[in-house]
Design an enzyme around this catalytic site. Sequence first.
Site, PDB file in Angstrom:
ATOM      1  N   HIS A  57     -21.937  22.808  -8.262  1.00  0.00           N
ATOM      2  CA  HIS A  57     -21.372  23.802  -9.170  1.00  0.00           C
ATOM      3  C   HIS A  57     -19.978  23.293  -9.520  1.00  0.00           C
ATOM      4  O   HIS A  57     -19.033  23.519  -8.778  1.00  0.00           O
ATOM      5  CB  HIS A  57     -21.294  25.174  -8.504  1.00  0.00           C
ATOM      6  CG  HIS A  57     -22.615  25.625  -7.987  1.00  0.00           C
ATOM      7  ND1 HIS A  57     -23.595  26.120  -8.812  1.00  0.00           N
ATOM      8  CD2 HIS A  57     -23.136  25.619  -6.744  1.00  0.00           C
ATOM      9  CE1 HIS A  57     -24.651  26.424  -8.091  1.00  0.00           C
ATOM     10  NE2 HIS A  57     -24.408  26.132  -6.829  1.00  0.00           N
ATOM     11  N   ASN A 135     -17.002   9.002 -10.324  1.00  0.00           N
ATOM     12  CA  ASN A 135     -17.118   9.923  -9.198  1.00  0.00           C
ATOM     13  C   ASN A 135     -16.611   9.240  -7.946  1.00  0.00           C
ATOM     14  O   ASN A 135     -16.752   8.034  -7.802  1.00  0.00           O
ATOM     15  CB  ASN A 135     -18.586  10.319  -8.950  1.00  0.00           C
ATOM     16  CG  ASN A 135     -19.125  11.196 -10.035  1.00  0.00           C
ATOM     17  OD1 ASN A 135     -18.472  12.137 -10.446  1.00  0.00           O
ATOM     18  ND2 ASN A 135     -20.310  10.880 -10.513  1.00  0.00           N
TER      19      ASN A 135
END
Length: 147
Positions: A57, A135
Amino acid sequence: MSEEEQLILTNRQGHPVHDNQNQRTVGPRGPATLENYQFLEKISHFDRERIPERVVHARGVTAYGYFESYGRWGDEPIAQFTRAKLFQEEGRRTEVAARFSSRIGGRDAAERARDPRGFAVKFYTEDGNWDLVGNNLAVFFSRAAIK
């Protein structure tokens, strides 16, 4: 069923799988071949598996602006190093969106357990959108996709 019969690993169709830890490759360090059905089945299950605690999320912020090219790399024109039009001319502006984000774990997930943060930069060029994504995830050194 005897204990020996219960320990047999099977595929989706119920056929016994004798080895699901190795795969055939082209050469000792080459790519995997697609003839290994057990490998393809295992990877397809892995790709479609949904673990609620690992659903990401994302939370973060996005900034909009523009990128302005210098048109040079040091004293040399950048055109000799790249064909990307957004870098070619001095003063050329390209719209940009930059996103920096973290994530929230699933219900009852510790925030320190998995903390992938990331960024994405989207250049809206005349040739189409160009996305750069990064990332900070752990690096896995296993070359075998089946593992």
